[in-house]
Write a protein that holds these residues in place. Structure first.
Motif, short mmCIF file in Angstrom:
data_model
loop_
_atom_site.label_atom_id
_atom_site.label_comp_id
_atom_site.label_asym_id
_atom_site.label_seq_id
_atom_site.Cartn_x
_atom_site.Cartn_y
_atom_site.Cartn_z
N ARG A 40 0.86 -1.18 0.00
CA ARG A 40 0.00 0.00 0.00
C ARG A 40 0.89 1.23 0.00
N ILE A 41 0.75 2.06 -1.00
CA ILE A 41 1.51 3.30 -1.09
C ILE A 41 0.52 4.44 -0.95
N GLY A 42 0.60 5.16 0.18
CA GLY A 42 -0.38 6.19 0.44
C GLY A 42 -1.76 5.55 0.53
N ASP A 43 -2.67 5.97 -0.34
CA ASP A 43 -4.02 5.40 -0.34
C ASP A 43 -4.22 4.35 -1.44
N THR A 44 -3.14 4.01 -2.16
CA THR A 44 -3.25 3.07 -3.28
C THR A 44 -2.77 1.69 -2.87
N ASP A 45 -3.62 0.70 -3.12
CA ASP A 45 -3.27 -0.68 -2.79
C ASP A 45 -2.83 -1.43 -4.05
N PHE A 46 -1.77 -2.19 -3.89
CA PHE A 46 -1.29 -3.08 -4.95
C PHE A 46 -1.32 -4.49 -4.38
N VAL A 47 -2.10 -5.36 -5.01
CA VAL A 47 -2.28 -6.71 -4.47
C VAL A 47 -1.93 -7.72 -5.56
N ARG A 48 -1.13 -8.69 -5.18
CA ARG A 48 -0.78 -9.75 -6.13
C ARG A 48 -1.71 -10.93 -5.92
N LYS A 49 -2.28 -11.40 -7.08
CA LYS A 49 -3.11 -12.60 -7.05
C LYS A 49 -2.54 -13.61 -8.03
N SER A 50 -2.80 -14.84 -7.79
CA SER A 50 -2.27 -15.86 -8.69
C SER A 50 -3.27 -17.00 -8.82
N ARG A 51 -3.16 -17.67 -9.98
CA ARG A 51 -3.96 -18.88 -10.20
C ARG A 51 -3.18 -19.79 -11.12
N ASP A 52 -3.37 -21.09 -10.90
CA ASP A 52 -2.65 -22.08 -11.68
C ASP A 52 -3.31 -22.29 -13.04
N LEU A 53 -2.47 -22.30 -14.07
CA LEU A 53 -2.92 -22.66 -15.41
C LEU A 53 -2.37 -24.04 -15.75
N ALA A 54 -2.45 -24.43 -16.98
CA ALA A 54 -2.00 -25.76 -17.38
C ALA A 54 -0.48 -25.81 -17.50
N HIS A 55 0.05 -27.02 -17.38
CA HIS A 55 1.45 -27.33 -17.66
C HIS A 55 2.44 -26.54 -16.80
N GLY A 56 2.06 -26.27 -15.56
CA GLY A 56 2.98 -25.62 -14.65
C GLY A 56 3.02 -24.11 -14.77
N VAL A 57 2.19 -23.53 -15.58
CA VAL A 57 2.15 -22.07 -15.73
C VAL A 57 1.22 -21.49 -14.69
N GLU A 58 1.62 -20.39 -14.11
CA GLU A 58 0.83 -19.70 -13.08
C GLU A 58 0.55 -18.28 -13.58
N GLU A 59 -0.68 -17.87 -13.48
CA GLU A 59 -1.02 -16.50 -13.89
C GLU A 59 -0.90 -15.59 -12.68
N ILE A 60 -0.10 -14.53 -12.83
CA ILE A 60 0.10 -13.54 -11.77
C ILE A 60 -0.64 -12.29 -12.19
N ALA A 61 -1.42 -11.72 -11.28
CA ALA A 61 -2.17 -10.50 -11.57
C ALA A 61 -1.89 -9.47 -10.50
N VAL A 62 -1.56 -8.27 -10.91
CA VAL A 62 -1.45 -7.13 -10.01
C VAL A 62 -2.30 -6.03 -10.63
N GLY A 63 -3.44 -5.79 -10.08
CA GLY A 63 -4.37 -4.85 -10.70
C GLY A 63 -4.78 -5.39 -12.07
N PRO A 64 -4.79 -4.56 -13.09
CA PRO A 64 -5.19 -5.02 -14.43
C PRO A 64 -4.06 -5.74 -15.18
N GLN A 65 -2.86 -5.72 -14.66
CA GLN A 65 -1.73 -6.31 -15.36
C GLN A 65 -1.66 -7.81 -15.08
N ARG A 66 -1.18 -8.56 -16.16
CA ARG A 66 -1.11 -10.01 -16.05
C ARG A 66 0.25 -10.49 -16.55
N TRP A 67 0.71 -11.59 -15.93
CA TRP A 67 1.92 -12.26 -16.36
C TRP A 67 1.69 -13.76 -16.26
N TRP A 68 2.33 -14.50 -17.15
CA TRP A 68 2.37 -15.95 -17.02
C TRP A 68 3.73 -16.31 -16.45
#
Length: 914
Positions: A200-228
């Motif tokens: 949390r920076i000031g009043d802005t929260d940044f939260v990392r979420k994750s979920r498992d995809l196929a073949h060992g890939v994990e989707e990471i989400a921070v706000g609207p941004q996504r990474w495999w």
């Protein structure tokens, strides 16, 4: 520490310089990073989801976190340089810090630093340190280090936090700007520090979420941004994703786990476990970078097929030694392992078959249709999803072999596939043929033929429409063995673009190869009935499809067909059962009758098209070289031509017509639309032959005249026939005075039973003389009679006749002795008839002398010329009251005449004549 400084001023200066170096260089811009690393370590140590919060109150910056609280080892590490109490585990959830100097980053913004923890609180203070040194009498020549002396405090961390760092910002530090800068780092820190779940920076929260995809890939989400994310033994790889599609990184730095200064040009973010220098900005010399790339091929293989090429580094300039080493290691990894999906049967679980890139081939912009066809032709062909031009550089970088149209043509050579398969292949290849280069590359493309052969190259083949014949059971392809005919089920317009010619039935039946085959069959006595029947069936089936049979070559008449007795004979030796031609031929004609079953199967039109007789057969030769068409008297006709014809067209078998049936035969000829134009050409072989050999009522056509032509009335009989108009050019005519007609006219002029008028006689002599004068007649070939017809119509002994060559002899010599045509051609007529000229046989002398005068002085002569529309002659004349001439030579007499021209050229006139 105070004792050490007091006993060794040098030690004090060294500590101060060391801290200052860390603040100004190694940790100058890593405040949030270092505090976040400490928070991540605390969360990992406590086994909880780490939460970090940063906010400002007045001149103070507060940084709180959850996790293990401050302990004695932590305090010792904070007050001792390079003495971290945390183990090093970068990629997992273990501790990040290993050197114990990261907290120095706080000094970059504050001189008063307080650490509040649930287990106790401490503070660092520049002012307190300076006061203590002064109290102990230690001379301070430099700014003392802030993080060496520690004081306990009683303050507690904010509620919900296990530890809170409070920094009293120096006056030159802008708290708002500091928070804004930290907000830009929050997302990266959540990717790098897996023990942290939120910042949390000031009043802005940044939260990392994750979920498992196929073949060992994990989707990471921070706000609207996504990474495999994909984990390997020595690194975590994160590929940026937008709407489910990988968007390769345009440039990043090595993270170990936080950002370093080692720039990279890789398509994915890498967080690696690798040895770093104390300030974590550079890789330690000798660090094993190759281990980082181990398993990268597994990451590429784990993402969807269509996106795998996005994770292949594209060729570019490396951004440093570390980037170069990593790129080379990744390329080795990708080239050596199977991850590239190719066309063909996949695994049992339905996944695509994968191979190492070095074993694969790519056809640029491969379509699904073409991929299906080439699956068994080109091994390990990259799937269409990865064959687009956008992936070309990536595939080339890992040594995927590029194949083009030429390779497709080569690879498909000799394979056994049904014609419909080839049609599909041509349809799939057509979109790729966009220029002449593509046409050349497909020059060796195999083509299946209608006869079952597979040939190389479309240029030597032909395609044709409607070449299916319907048998008793099912449609079959016409066996056109003499031509490289593309199988109808394989025919495609692409073949035309590649050089194949499109032909029709007429073209196939005009092929020189067919002629050779037909002639070979005719010359080969060992040809079986089955072979002849198959060829005849193909030709007749095609002939039935010909719109204009007249365009077919005459040599098709050599085609062997069965007659009504089962014997094979040339088509042009056969007649249809009800052919009208049969009724006009001689009894012993060589023609047979074609097998009736053949007529029932293919129709009379097809049989007539190949030469089976119905009416008269027309012979055609587009490039004739001589009289070699086996026609009656053809050589004689050919010799009469001034030059060889460009095309030759004639009617065959005219010499087989029964002389008694020529009237009917002429009706057949005139009624044939093909023959009719030949009858209209007086110079054609047909007209030439008919004039000489066709007889009606015992008279050759060349000795008969058209009823409307009165030129030779009394000499030639009229041709009374319903088709006389169509046969006009075959009959005698004033403009067709060949040797035969000249002879006929000479004979008729001497025939006592003929009674032509004086005008017809004179005109006929004039025409005959003109032919001789023009050199168009060999007078030595003309036979003369023992009688000659003179101007009066009487027949006299040639010894008593003269050819009139001077007009004034006409009034002096008896008409019964004169043969007159034209004064201009009198000499030629005399040569033809072997008669003397009258002026050479008779000489005249004027008796007496007349009055000398001239034409213009005689009014009567002037008026006569005006009245007759004649020019007034010039020269001298003599006018006689009575003009008498004495004749000497072959005629002895003195005669009265109205005019005479003396040998000296003077004109003598009788007065009454004027």
């Amino acid at each position: 520490m105070v004792l050490a400084w007091g006993s060794s001023p040098t030690r004090l200066r060294e500590d101060a310089a060391t801290e200052n170096d860390f603040v100004r260089s190694g940790y100058r811009d890593r405040l949030l990073t270092e505090l976040a690393q400490n928070a991540a370590d605390a969360a990992a140590k406590a086994g909880v989801a780490g939460r970090l919060a940063v906010w400002s109150v007045g001149s103070q910056l507060h940084v709180s976190n959850t996790g293990a609280p401050l302990d004695v080892a932590g305090v010792q590490a904070l007050t001792a340089l390079r003495a971290s109490g945390k183990p090093g585990d970068v990629t997992g959830g273990g501790s990040v810090g290993r050197f114990g100097v990261g907290f120095t980053a706080t000094v970059s913004v504050s001189d008063e630093i307080e650490i509040r923890s649930t287990t106790g609180s401490i503070k660092f203070s520049l002012a307190a340190t300076e006061e203590r040194l002064a109290d102990d009498g230690i001379d301070v020549a430099v700014r003392p280090p802030v993080l060496r002396l520690v004081w306990p405090t009683t303050a507690q961390p904010v509620a919900g936090a296990d530890t809170e760092v409070v920094l009293t910002l120096r006056a030159d530090v802008d708290a708002a700007a500091l928070l804004a800068g930290m907000a830009t780092e929050a997302v990266d820190l959540l990717l790098e520090l897996t023990a942290l779940q939120s910042i949390r920076i000031g009043d802005t929260d940044f939260v990392r979420k994750s979920r498992d995809l196929a073949h060992g890939v994990e989707e990471i989400a921070v706000g609207p941004q996504r990474w495999w994310q994909y984990r390997t033994a020595h690194a975590r790889w994160l590929a940026p994703v937008v709407d489910g599609v990988i968007r390769p990184s345009s440039g990043d730095v090595l993270r170990a786990p936080t950002r370093s200064d080692e720039e990279l040009s890789l398509p994915a973010i890498v967080i690696a476990d690798v040895g770093m220098q104390p300030d974590r900005r550079r890789v330690l010399p000798g660090a094993n970078l190759a281990d980082i790339a181990t398993g990268y091929a597994d990451f590429v293989a784990a993402v969807p097929i269509s996106q795998r090429a996005a994770l292949v580094p594209v060729p570019t300039f490396a951004r440093g030694e570390v980037d170069t080493a990593l790129r080379e290691a990744i390329f080795r990894e990708l080239r050596a392992h199977a991850w590239l999906p190719v066309v063909g049967e996949g695994a049992a679980d339905g996944s695509a078959r994968v191979v190492a890139p070095s074993r694969a081939s790519v056809f640029p912009d491969l379509t699904t249709e073409l991929a299906e066809l080439l699956a068994e032709v080109i091994p390990a062909l990259v799937l269409p999803e990865l064959s687009g031009t956008s992936n070309a550089r990536a595939l080339a970088a890992v040594d995927v072999h590029r194949v083009g149209l030429a390779r497709v043509a080569e690879a498909s050579s000799g394979i056994d596939r049904p014609p419909a398969w080839w049609h599909r292949l041509y349809a799939a290849l057509e979109p790729f043929v966009i220029d002449t280069i593509a046409v050349e590359e497909l020059g060796a493309l195999p083509v299946p033929l209608a006869d079952g052969r597979l040939v190389t190259g479309p240029r030597t083949t032909v395609t044709a429409d409607d070449l299916r014949s319907t048998g008793n059971d099912s449609p079959t392809t016409i066996p056109v063995h003499w031509a490289r005919l593309v199988h109808p089920e394989a025919a495609h317009e692409l073949l035309g673009r590649l050089g194949s010619s499109h032909v029709g039935a007429t073209d196939l039946l005009s092929d020189g190869a067919l002629r050779a085959r037909i002639e070979d069959f005719g010359d080969d006595s060992d040809v079986s009935d089955d072979e002849a029947t198959e060829l005849a069936a193909a030709v007749l089936t095609l002939a039935a499809r010909v719109a204009d049979p007249e365009r077919l070559p005459s040599w098709l008449g050599l085609l062997l067909l069965p007659d009504d007795g089962g014997e094979l004979r040339s088509a042009d030796e056969l007649l249809l059962p009800d052919a009208p031609l049969r009724s006009v031929l001689v009894a012993q004609s060589p023609f047979g009758t074609v097998d009736a079953e053949l007529v029932a199967t293919y129709g009379a039109a097809a049989l007539r098209a190949v030469g089976v007789g119905w009416g008269f057969t027309v012979v055609r030769d587009e490039l004739p070289t001589g009289p070699d068409h086996d026609l009656d008297d053809e050589a004689q006709w050919w010799s009469s031509l001034a030059e060889d014809p460009e095309t030759f067209t004639a009617v065959r078998d005219l010499d087989l017509v029964d002389d008694a049936k020529w009237a009917t035969a002429l009706t057949l000829l005139a009624g044939d639309a093909v023959v009719r134009p030949l009858l209209a050409d007086p110079d054609s072989y047909v007209a030439w032959w008919l004039r000489r050999h066709a007889n009606v009522d015992g008279a050759p056509l060349g000795a008969l005249r058209h009823p409307d032509d009165s030129t030779f009335v009394g000499l030639l009989d009229p041709f009374e026939h319903v088709d006389a108009d169509a046969l006009r050019a075959v009959l005698a005519g004033p403009d067709r005075l060949d040797l035969e007609l000249v002879q006929t006219l000479i004979d008729r002029l001497a025939a006592p039973e003929r009674s032509p008028s004086a005008g017809v006689v004179a005109d006929t002599y004039r025409r005959l003389a003109s032919v001789v004068a023009a050199g168009k007649l060999d007078i030595g070939a003309v036979a003369l009679s023992d009688r000659v017809r003179v101007s009066t119509g009487a027949l006299v002994d040639p010894a008593n006749a003269f050819v009139l060559d001077k007009p004034w002899f006409a009034v002096a010599v008896t008409p019964d002795a004169l043969v007159a045509g034209s004064i201009e051609t009198a000499t030629a007529l005399a040569r033809l008839l072997d008669l003397p000229l009258v002026s050479e046989s008779v000489r005249g002398v004027v008796v007496g002398t007349g009055r000398a005068s001239s034409w213009d002085r005689e009014p009567t002569a002037v008026l006569a010329c005006i009245g007759l529309g004649l020019p007034l002659p010039t020269g001298s004349i003599e006018v006689h009251e009575q003009l008498r001439v004495t004749l000497r030579g072959s005629v002895e007499a003195t005669v009265d005449v109205p005019i005479w021209v003396a040998d000296d050229g003077i004109v003598h006139l009788r007065q009454e004549a004027l």
